[in-house]
Design a protein around this motif. Sequence first.
Motif, PDB file in Angstrom:
ATOM      1  N   PHE A   1      33.960  32.052  33.230  1.00  0.00           N
ATOM      2  CA  PHE A   1      34.108  33.119  34.221  1.00  0.00           C
ATOM      3  C   PHE A   1      35.008  34.189  33.618  1.00  0.00           C
ATOM      4  CE2 PHE A   1      33.024  29.442  36.732  1.00  0.00           C
ATOM      5  CZ  PHE A   1      32.182  29.953  37.713  1.00  0.00           C
ATOM      6  N   THR A   2      34.651  35.435  33.832  1.00  0.00           N
ATOM      7  CA  THR A   2      35.483  36.539  33.362  1.00  0.00           C
ATOM      8  C   THR A   2      35.809  37.447  34.534  1.00  0.00           C
ATOM      9  OG1 THR A   2      34.620  36.475  31.111  1.00  0.00           O
ATOM     10  CG2 THR A   2      35.634  38.535  31.812  1.00  0.00           C
ATOM     11  N   GLU A   3      37.103  37.628  34.757  1.00  0.00           N
ATOM     12  CA  GLU A   3      37.565  38.579  35.755  1.00  0.00           C
ATOM     13  C   GLU A   3      37.461  39.967  35.140  1.00  0.00           C
ATOM     14  OE1 GLU A   3      41.608  37.509  36.636  1.00  0.00           O
ATOM     15  OE2 GLU A   3      41.024  35.657  37.648  1.00  0.00           O
ATOM     16  N   ILE A   4      36.961  40.917  35.913  1.00  0.00           N
ATOM     17  CA  ILE A   4      36.770  42.281  35.437  1.00  0.00           C
ATOM     18  C   ILE A   4      37.616  43.232  36.281  1.00  0.00           C
ATOM     19  CG2 ILE A   4      35.099  44.154  35.118  1.00  0.00           C
ATOM     20  CD1 ILE A   4      34.421  41.793  33.338  1.00  0.00           C
ATOM     21  N   ARG A   5      38.404  44.052  35.605  1.00  0.00           N
ATOM     22  CA  ARG A   5      39.137  45.131  36.269  1.00  0.00           C
ATOM     23  C   ARG A   5      38.536  46.445  35.796  1.00  0.00           C
ATOM     24  NH1 ARG A   5      41.789  40.896  35.519  1.00  0.00           N
ATOM     25  NH2 ARG A   5      43.158  40.018  37.086  1.00  0.00           N
ATOM     26  N   LEU A   6      38.153  47.265  36.762  1.00  0.00           N
ATOM     27  CA  LEU A   6      37.453  48.511  36.454  1.00  0.00           C
ATOM     28  C   LEU A   6      38.407  49.697  36.415  1.00  0.00           C
ATOM     29  CD1 LEU A   6      34.386  47.975  38.795  1.00  0.00           C
ATOM     30  CD2 LEU A   6      34.472  47.662  36.323  1.00  0.00           C
ATOM     31  N   ALA A   7      38.019  50.706  35.658  1.00  0.00           N
ATOM     32  CA  ALA A   7      38.784  51.952  35.602  1.00  0.00           C
ATOM     33  C   ALA A   7      38.791  52.577  36.999  1.00  0.00           C
ATOM     34  CB  ALA A   7      38.152  52.903  34.587  1.00  0.00           C
ATOM     35  N   ALA A   8      39.825  53.340  37.282  1.00  0.00           N
ATOM     36  CA  ALA A   8      39.960  53.995  38.582  1.00  0.00           C
ATOM     37  C   ALA A   8      38.722  54.830  38.884  1.00  0.00           C
ATOM     38  CB  ALA A   8      41.207  54.874  38.602  1.00  0.00           C
ATOM     39  N   GLY A   9      38.238  54.695  40.106  1.00  0.00           N
ATOM     40  CA  GLY A   9      37.098  55.486  40.545  1.00  0.00           C
ATOM     41  C   GLY A   9      35.736  54.935  40.178  1.00  0.00           C
ATOM     42  N   VAL A  10      35.687  53.842  39.418  1.00  0.00           N
ATOM     43  CA  VAL A  10      34.395  53.261  39.027  1.00  0.00           C
ATOM     44  C   VAL A  10      33.916  52.340  40.147  1.00  0.00           C
ATOM     45  CG1 VAL A  10      33.190  51.760  37.386  1.00  0.00           C
ATOM     46  CG2 VAL A  10      34.905  53.390  36.566  1.00  0.00           C
ATOM     47  N   ASP A  11      32.708  52.561  40.596  1.00  0.00           N
ATOM     48  CA  ASP A  11      32.098  51.763  41.654  1.00  0.00           C
ATOM     49  C   ASP A  11      31.736  50.386  41.087  1.00  0.00           C
ATOM     50  OD1 ASP A  11      30.055  50.663  43.472  1.00  0.00           O
ATOM     51  OD2 ASP A  11      30.063  52.662  44.379  1.00  0.00           O
ATOM     52  N   THR A  12      31.964  49.329  41.864  1.00  0.00           N
ATOM     53  CA  THR A  12      31.638  47.979  41.386  1.00  0.00           C
ATOM     54  C   THR A  12      30.146  47.822  41.102  1.00  0.00           C
ATOM     55  OG1 THR A  12      31.498  47.171  43.666  1.00  0.00           O
ATOM     56  CG2 THR A  12      33.577  46.820  42.492  1.00  0.00           C
ATOM     57  N   ARG A  13      29.320  48.657  41.709  1.00  0.00           N
ATOM     58  CA  ARG A  13      27.883  48.565  41.413  1.00  0.00           C
ATOM     59  C   ARG A  13      27.592  48.882  39.945  1.00  0.00           C
ATOM     60  NH1 ARG A  13      26.516  51.418  46.969  1.00  0.00           N
ATOM     61  NH2 ARG A  13      27.924  52.870  45.970  1.00  0.00           N
ATOM     62  N   ARG A  14      28.464  49.626  39.300  1.00  0.00           N
ATOM     63  CA  ARG A  14      28.276  49.947  37.878  1.00  0.00           C
ATOM     64  C   ARG A  14      28.380  48.691  37.023  1.00  0.00           C
ATOM     65  NH1 ARG A  14      26.002  51.032  33.918  1.00  0.00           N
ATOM     66  NH2 ARG A  14      26.922  52.122  32.176  1.00  0.00           N
ATOM     67  N   ILE A  15      29.359  47.832  37.328  1.00  0.00           N
ATOM     68  CA  ILE A  15      29.486  46.594  36.536  1.00  0.00           C
ATOM     69  C   ILE A  15      28.330  45.653  36.853  1.00  0.00           C
ATOM     70  CG2 ILE A  15      31.034  45.258  38.027  1.00  0.00           C
ATOM     71  CD1 ILE A  15      31.239  45.460  34.209  1.00  0.00           C
ATOM     72  N   GLU A  16      27.809  45.713  38.082  1.00  0.00           N
ATOM     73  CA  GLU A  16      26.620  44.915  38.408  1.00  0.00           C
ATOM     74  C   GLU A  16      25.433  45.376  37.564  1.00  0.00           C
ATOM     75  OE1 GLU A  16      23.606  43.730  42.060  1.00  0.00           O
ATOM     76  OE2 GLU A  16      25.358  44.962  42.493  1.00  0.00           O
ATOM     77  N   GLU A  17      25.262  46.684  37.431  1.00  0.00           N
ATOM     78  CA  GLU A  17      24.179  47.222  36.594  1.00  0.00           C
ATOM     79  C   GLU A  17      24.323  46.734  35.151  1.00  0.00           C
ATOM     80  OE1 GLU A  17      24.586  51.435  36.966  1.00  0.00           O
ATOM     81  OE2 GLU A  17      24.049  51.427  39.090  1.00  0.00           O
ATOM     82  N   ILE A  18      25.544  46.769  34.649  1.00  0.00           N
ATOM     83  CA  ILE A  18      25.798  46.305  33.276  1.00  0.00           C
ATOM     84  C   ILE A  18      25.498  44.811  33.173  1.00  0.00           C
ATOM     85  CG2 ILE A  18      27.623  45.891  31.567  1.00  0.00           C
ATOM     86  CD1 ILE A  18      28.898  48.574  32.669  1.00  0.00           C
ATOM     87  N   ALA A  19      25.970  44.032  34.142  1.00  0.00           N
ATOM     88  CA  ALA A  19      25.771  42.576  34.127  1.00  0.00           C
ATOM     89  C   ALA A  19      24.290  42.214  34.111  1.00  0.00           C
ATOM     90  CB  ALA A  19      26.463  41.940  35.324  1.00  0.00           C
ATOM     91  N   ARG A  20      23.487  42.957  34.838  1.00  0.00           N
ATOM     92  CA  ARG A  20      22.045  42.677  34.894  1.00  0.00           C
ATOM     93  C   ARG A  20      21.376  42.860  33.523  1.00  0.00           C
ATOM     94  NH1 ARG A  20      19.620  42.205  39.833  1.00  0.00           N
ATOM     95  NH2 ARG A  20      20.927  42.643  41.641  1.00  0.00           N
ATOM     96  N   GLN A  21      21.993  43.632  32.659  1.00  0.00           N
ATOM     97  CA  GLN A  21      21.432  43.892  31.326  1.00  0.00           C
ATOM     98  C   GLN A  21      21.855  42.849  30.294  1.00  0.00           C
ATOM     99  OE1 GLN A  21      19.154  46.369  31.045  1.00  0.00           O
ATOM    100  NE2 GLN A  21      19.518  46.512  33.250  1.00  0.00           N
TER     101      GLN A  21
END
Length: 145
Positions: free
Chosen positions: A65-85
């Motif tokens: 499991f990897t915990e992800i912290r996103l840059a300020a203002g980045v929508d969590t849907r962006r990391i979901e898009e990346i994860a799907r790839q």
Amino acid sequence: MDPTDRHILDILRVNARTPVSEIARRVGLSSAPVARRIERLERQGVIKGYVAIVDDTATGDLDAFTEIRLAAGVDTRRIEEIARQVPEVVQYFAIAGDPDALLRFRVPSVDDLQRVVNAIRRTGVVTSTKTLIVMGEWDRATELR
């Protein structure tokens, strides 16, 4: 959803291959109404599909499991898009609080895990990660068998 539907779901969660006749016996109905209930639950999307539960230790794969912290203002849907790839990502969770998201990986080795986590870090939207390698696991559904 009534208590009988929930009972049927509990049985299927433990073993999705339980025969309809066995489910019917356990919930106190005949097979035809149970089959109709299961079909309705599938049509409604309550039952999304059926899977095989694989013992990763038998395949030699690692779970992490990897915990992800996103840059300020980045929508969590962006990391979901990346994860799907990323084929090694088997689950994505958007979570409240810190961290922003949690990814579950299945990889053949620690080297592969490092490669995949580094690729996610290089996306430009991740500020930090924390990775946890699964050393053992317990699952209520598989224990009930």
